[in-house]
Design an enzyme around this catalytic site. Structure first.
Site, PDB file in Angstrom:
ATOM      1  N   LYS A  49      40.316  39.261  37.525  1.00  0.00           N
ATOM      2  CA  LYS A  49      40.064  38.789  38.607  1.00  0.00           C
ATOM      3  C   LYS A  49      38.655  38.253  38.955  1.00  0.00           C
ATOM      4  CE  LYS A  49      44.051  41.555  39.839  1.00  0.00           C
ATOM      5  NZ  LYS A  49      44.502  42.769  40.424  1.00  0.00           N
ATOM      6  N   GLN A  93      42.464  48.000  43.880  1.00  0.00           N
ATOM      7  CA  GLN A  93      43.320  48.087  42.323  1.00  0.00           C
ATOM      8  C   GLN A  93      44.071  49.100  42.449  1.00  0.00           C
ATOM      9  OE1 GLN A  93      43.327  45.222  40.088  1.00  0.00           O
ATOM     10  NE2 GLN A  93      45.133  46.624  39.301  1.00  0.00           N
ATOM     11  N   ASP A 116      46.316  40.627  49.034  1.00  0.00           N
ATOM     12  CA  ASP A 116      47.362  41.185  48.083  1.00  0.00           C
ATOM     13  C   ASP A 116      48.641  41.266  48.791  1.00  0.00           C
ATOM     14  OD1 ASP A 116      47.132  41.845  45.389  1.00  0.00           O
ATOM     15  OD2 ASP A 116      46.267  43.902  45.842  1.00  0.00           O
TER      16      ASP A 116
END
Ligand code: NAP
Length: 291
Positions: A49, A93, A116
């Site tokens: 990322k 994460q 997300d």
């Protein structure tokens, strides 16, 4: 059979985003990447990322709290990023260490920075087909893969294996939306579905997201179907130096012989998830700063 090249499509999206970001005057879009502890897979995912953000010309802020961080401390950290006008998107994460309530942390992220797409407000906007919401990156990536390989779901029967909030349910909601690339008839299957193969054999497009290595075999697939393999599993493989290899939910050697298009694993859905995270962050930057 055509291989759906997720690496190529993700790199096309990165190039488009790079061109878009280059037009912004003022500061670059910024994503905060929060990784708790030193889980090996998380380190690798966050690195990917970070790298893609740099490639696009975005900034990323790596936040690395220790594995001992408490729920309250992590929520306070998220609150700080929510309030930080220099941060457009926040990614925490997964997986988080066991005692931490992951869903509570995801919900703590302000909806307008939830790149997300896990916040209830964004899931609600998905159900309402409100384009200002953020769609979870993996299902958004699946739709982009299909669209960019010329597969419209209109009038097709899409069968989704898996009903998670991260993949299965949003993928089904996207496929059933009222637009020219969607308009599908959708069936969602899960661990309690009896005679699963009777459903998968009806699929024009099969999206497998259950996390069971090579579960979908050729006898479960309609010849000519389009296959999207979301699963990621590590299985023993004596031919590899490490003794293991990564595989998907689909038994690629046999299914690829009878389908019309298929995503490989690796190199299919995975790179798209990262690309869509960047796309969502640029969207957050635009929406939050009225660009
Ligand atoms: P998850 O939360 O564990 O959900 C798995 C779903 O599969 C559940 O709905 C479960 O049913 C269903 N299921 C499990 N075993 C089944 C079986 N034998 N038959 C039918 N359904 C079954 O997993 P997830 O987060 O959705 O992820 C799914 C897979 O995709 C994992 O391998 C994950 O690593 C991978 N993934 C990949 C990416 C990527 O970027 N490539 C991104 C996200 C996830 P119940 O609801 O009844 O338990």
């Amino acid at each position: 059979m055509e291989l759906i090249d997720g690496n190529k499509i993700a790199s096309d999206i990165a190039a488009e985003l790079k061109a878009e970001v280059a037009t912004f005057t003022g500061r670059r879009p910024c994503i905060a990447l929060v990784r708790v502890g030193d889980d090996a897979a998380s380190i690798s995912y966050v690195k990917k990322k970070e790298n893609m953000a740099a490639e696009i010309g975005m900034t990323s802020r790596l936040v690395l709290p220790p594995v001992s961080i408490t729920q309250d401390e992590l929520c306070a950290l998220v609150d700080g990023l929510n309030a930080d006008a220099g941060v457009d998107g926040i990614l925490v994460q997964s997986p988080l260490p066991k005692p931490i309530d992951e869903v509570a942390v995801f919900r703590r992220i302000a909806a307008h920075k939830d790149v997300d797409g896990f916040h209830p407000l964004n899931l609600g906007k998905l159900a309402q087909e409100d384009p200002t919401g953020f769609v979870a990156c993996t299902p958004a990536g699946i739709m982009e893969l299909l669209r960019r390989t010329g597969v419209s779901l209109a009038g097709k029967h899409v069968v989704v294996l898996g009903r998670s909030l991260i993949v299965g349910k949003p993928a089904a909601l996207l496929a059933v939306q009222r637009n020219q690339w969607a308009n599908a008839t959708v069936t969602i299957c899960h661990s309690q579905t009896p005679d699963l193969a009777s459903f998968t054999r009806q699929a024009d497009v099969l999206i497998a997201a259950i996390g069971k290595a090579e579960f979908v075999t050729a006898d479960m697939v309609k010849p000519g179907a389009v296959i999207i393999d979301v699963g990621v599993s590590r299985v023993p493989d004596a031919t590899k130096k490490t003794g293991t290899r990564l595989t998907g939910d689909v038994h690629f050697p046999t299914v690829s012989k009878i389908c019309s298009k298929i995503t490989p694993m690796p190199g299919g859905v995975g790179p798209m998830t990262v690309a869509m995270l960047m796309k969502n962050t640029v969207k957050a930057y635009r929406q939050n700063n009225h660009v």
